[in-house]
Design a protein around this motif. Structure first.
Motif, PDB file in Angstrom:
ATOM      1  N   LEU A  36      -7.322   6.360  -2.118  1.00  0.00           N
ATOM      2  CA  LEU A  36      -7.651   7.422  -1.168  1.00  0.00           C
ATOM      3  C   LEU A  36      -9.098   7.275  -0.727  1.00  0.00           C
ATOM      4  O   LEU A  36      -9.989   7.056  -1.546  1.00  0.00           O
ATOM      5  N   THR A  37      -9.324   7.424   0.579  1.00  0.00           N
ATOM      6  CA  THR A  37     -10.682   7.283   1.113  1.00  0.00           C
ATOM      7  C   THR A  37     -11.456   8.589   1.067  1.00  0.00           C
ATOM      8  O   THR A  37     -12.667   8.605   1.322  1.00  0.00           O
ATOM      9  N   LYS A  83      -3.292  11.755   3.772  1.00  0.00           N
ATOM     10  CA  LYS A  83      -4.671  11.401   3.468  1.00  0.00           C
ATOM     11  C   LYS A  83      -4.841   9.907   3.715  1.00  0.00           C
ATOM     12  O   LYS A  83      -3.986   9.107   3.324  1.00  0.00           O
ATOM     13  N   LEU A  84      -5.924   9.530   4.357  1.00  0.00           N
ATOM     14  CA  LEU A  84      -6.139   8.129   4.692  1.00  0.00           C
ATOM     15  C   LEU A  84      -6.441   7.311   3.443  1.00  0.00           C
ATOM     16  O   LEU A  84      -7.034   7.807   2.472  1.00  0.00           O
ATOM     17  N   VAL A  85      -6.028   6.054   3.482  1.00  0.00           N
ATOM     18  CA  VAL A  85      -6.157   5.171   2.324  1.00  0.00           C
ATOM     19  C   VAL A  85      -6.751   3.840   2.768  1.00  0.00           C
ATOM     20  O   VAL A  85      -6.747   3.494   3.959  1.00  0.00           O
ATOM     21  N   GLU A 102      -0.278  13.007  -4.982  1.00  0.00           N
ATOM     22  CA  GLU A 102      -1.636  12.990  -4.438  1.00  0.00           C
ATOM     23  C   GLU A 102      -1.672  12.661  -2.954  1.00  0.00           C
ATOM     24  O   GLU A 102      -2.694  12.865  -2.298  1.00  0.00           O
ATOM     25  N   ASN A 103      -0.566  12.153  -2.414  1.00  0.00           N
ATOM     26  CA  ASN A 103      -0.515  11.855  -0.987  1.00  0.00           C
ATOM     27  C   ASN A 103       0.920  11.946  -0.509  1.00  0.00           C
ATOM     28  O   ASN A 103       1.862  11.886  -1.317  1.00  0.00           O
ATOM     29  N   VAL A 149       0.819  -1.211   0.000  1.00  0.00           N
ATOM     30  CA  VAL A 149       0.000   0.000   0.000  1.00  0.00           C
ATOM     31  C   VAL A 149       0.855   1.264   0.000  1.00  0.00           C
ATOM     32  O   VAL A 149       0.587   2.207  -0.757  1.00  0.00           O
ATOM     33  N   PHE A 150       1.887   1.296   0.835  1.00  0.00           N
ATOM     34  CA  PHE A 150       2.651   2.534   0.990  1.00  0.00           C
ATOM     35  C   PHE A 150       3.942   2.558   0.160  1.00  0.00           C
ATOM     36  O   PHE A 150       4.143   3.468  -0.646  1.00  0.00           O
ATOM     37  N   ALA A 151       4.817   1.573   0.327  1.00  0.00           N
ATOM     38  CA  ALA A 151       6.110   1.608  -0.356  1.00  0.00           C
ATOM     39  C   ALA A 151       5.954   1.605  -1.872  1.00  0.00           C
ATOM     40  O   ALA A 151       6.598   2.397  -2.579  1.00  0.00           O
TER      41      ALA A 151
END
Length: 613
Positions: A249-250, A241-243, A209-210, A143-145
């Motif tokens: 993106l939520t 921003k939460l995902v 975007e984040n 999700v992040f890396a």
């Protein structure tokens, strides 16, 4: 003047990076593919970065109340960098990488530092993602890396706090479990963070975007108290921003607010921020507190963060070397074209003769040689360290372990030497320009301003020195220091057999003996306060000795290269031998003065009464 001839010599002739494709991980590559990557990065740097270096210096980031505004040039440069694939260049094919050696990636990124360090090469984003690839869960990696490697999201490192600065043991940001079922969140144990972080590079912008913040914080004990010292520090992923678990993106903004922009001496193109976590400006589910996901185990945050910090220190060292070289190239061009003064002949100066270019004056040549010796020597060290990274990751077990230890010892030098002495090179570049040097009509004043930040970036000079003398030369019973001694001795022995280098080889061996003696004397009483009181002079001497070793090894390669061409010395190698000779004649002798105070454990700095200052 171009960086490429120097880079090609160091990369291919000295380090033989093209032989890395003999290893399974790099088997698909060749000198041709490496050159293609270098060509691409050199072109992007020339077209998208260099023309806008002054633009991003004068058009500082500003906050319009909703978002941080950066010049369009920064957006264009970032897009070109992402499109090149360099963000994930060293990563596996199956996650979109090229499986390039880190040595080649580091060399390619040097072009961006040379063209505009202020726009940058996304060092923190790749370092953030690399940390997660080692310490994150599989879902955190996905999700992040991976979204950072793709360039879709950016990354930061959030360590310092307004009241703590470099003293991480005094971190006061708190992280408390977010509900009774906090451990069941698929992205990792979910916490709420509250605190303030200072000096966060790229902490807010609209380039991506984040933004994925990697944050150090402490989890309170059962009584709500924070554990003192660094052992209580944990590490958290805190997205702007939460995902969701698919990386989408939520639509919910996390409780991370920009409190202000720091207006810096240099690196003005990169936002530097004060961030408030959990102040309630953007409550999540009606509650104050920034949502964060634990990385690794509680209390192990600093150990995880060192993975990113060490990578960043080598990145900062490379940036400092590139800024030094940028100033060198500018002052060399100026010296070749600026007429001023007359040469000194047997009977003095003849005012009736025409002016000469200032490069014909001996003192200007001294300043040029000093810049060349500092900056090319520093760049060679950074590439050497990059190759150690590849050896650690892909070498045989014994060789990989040696590379790990050598990196431990050399990392403080890879950060500190360029940040001090390539800054001095920038000062000399200003001096060569004379009065014009401190005006904005020429770029050298900006190079100096940009480089002045690097003695503070990613651990101050004093922190690097304490790390070197207080930990790195002692760790594992001094084995890392012994391994470095073996490599220094190997170079000296080989150089001792070359008549043109024999005297330098002897000087290097003597210098290393001084380093070893001073190390023992510093710790003779076993008192850390006495040993570390003069850690910075120790590091300066250590760094000069390391660069002397690097230069002697480079000189051996240069002479071998010339011999292979029927003894006709190329101008590039003549310059390398000249810079090496300068360093041994003018710089290496300085270590005696530095090491004297180390050996005596001189107490004057530590013991002078405060009132006497």
């Amino acid at each position: 003047m171009s960086l490429r001839p120097t880079l090609d010599f160091l990369l291919y002739e000295w380090l033989a990076a093209q032989t890395l494709n003999e290893r399974e991980r790099f088997a698909d590559h060749s000198r041709e593919t490496f050159d293609a990557v270098l060509d691409t990065c050199e072109r992007i740097a020339r077209e998208k970065y260099a023309p806008f270096n002054r633009t991003v210096d004068t058009q500082e980031p500003h906050f319009d109340g909703e978002k941080v505004i950066l010049p369009q040039a920064t957006h264009d440069a970032h897009a070109a960098f992402v499109e090149s694939g360099m963000m994930a260049a060293a990563q596996d094919y199956d996650i979109g990488g090229m499986q390039l050696p880190y040595t080649v990636q580091a060399a390619a990124n040097a072009f961006f530092g040379l063209a505009s360090v202020s726009i940058g090469s996304n060092m923190l984003t790749s370092g953030n993602a690399n940390l997660l690839m080692v310490h994150g869960t599989e879902l955190q990696k996905q999700v992040f890396a991976l979204n950072e490697f793709s360039g879709r999201w950016a990354g930061t490192m959030c360590l310092s706090e307004p009241q703590a600065g470099s003293s991480l043991s005094d971190v006061a940001t708190r992280a408390v479990p977010d509900g009774a079922d906090f451990e069941s969140d698929p992205l990792g144990p979910r916490y709420r963070l509250k605190g303030n972080k200072m000096w966060i590079s790229a902490g807010d912008h609209e380039l991506t975007e984040n933004i994925v913040h990697i944050v150090l914080a402490k989890i309170p004990d059962a009584e709500g108290r924070l554990v003192p010292g660094v052992k209580g520090i944990s590490l958290f992923i805190v997205p702007k921003k939460l995902v969701d678990t698919e990386g989408k993106l939520t639509g919910v903004r996390n409780d991370v607010a920009l409190a202000g922009l720091n207006h810096k001496l240099g690196w003005r193109g990169t936002t530097n921020t004060l961030l408030n976590f959990g102040e309630g400006k953007f409550p999540v589910d009606g509650q104050a507190g920034a949502v964060g996901y634990l990385v690794g185990k509680p209390g192990q945050g600093l150990a995880c963060m060192f993975h990113m910090m060490n990578e960043a220190r080598i990145g900062v060292g490379t940036a400092a070397a590139m800024l030094g070289l940028a100033g060198y190239y500018a002052s060399l061009d100026y010296a070749k074209n600026r007429p001023q003064g007359r040469p000194v002949g047997p009977s003095g100066k003849d005012a009736a003769k025409p002016q000469v270019r200032i490069i014909e004056h001996a003192d200007v040549r001294r300043m040029l040689l000093a810049q060349k010796a500092y900056c090319e020597g520093a760049f060679a060290l950074e590439l050497y360290c990059a190759k150690l990274v590849d050896e650690q990751k892909t070498g045989e077990a014994a060789s990989a372990d040696e590379a790990r230890l050598l990196l431990e010892v050399l990392t403080p030098i890879a950060k500190s030497f360029p940040s001090e002495w390539c800054l001095e090179a920038n000062s000399l570049a200003i001096q060569i320009h004379g009065g014009y040097g401190y005006t904005r009509d020429f770029p050298v004043e900006q190079y100096w301003r940009d480089n002045r930040l690097n003695m503070i970036h990613e651990g101050t000079h004093g922190i690097q020195a304490a790390d070197l003398l207080g930990r790195k030369v002692l760790m594992e019973q001094g084995r890392g220091l012994q391994l470095l001694a073996q490599r220094v001795d190997d170079t000296a022995r080989r150089a001792g057999d070359v008549p043109a280098l024999a005297a330098h080889a002897k000087a290097l061996q003597a210098a290393w003996q001084q380093i070893e003696a001073a190390t023992k004397q510093a710790w003779a009483t076993g008192n850390p306060a006495e040993a570390l009181a003069n850690a910075v002079p120790y590091m300066q001497a250590f760094g000069h000795t390391v660069i002397a070793w690097i230069w002697l090894d480079v000189a051996l390669c240069a002479l071998k290269s010339d011999a292979a061409q029927a003894g006709s010395g190329t101008l590039g190698n003549v310059g390398r031998i000249g810079a090496m000779t300068y360093f041994f004649h003018y710089e290496l002798p300085k270590i005696g003065a530095w090491l004297q105070v180390v050996e005596r454990r001189d107490p004057v700095c530590a013991e002078l009464p405060e009132e006497a200052f």
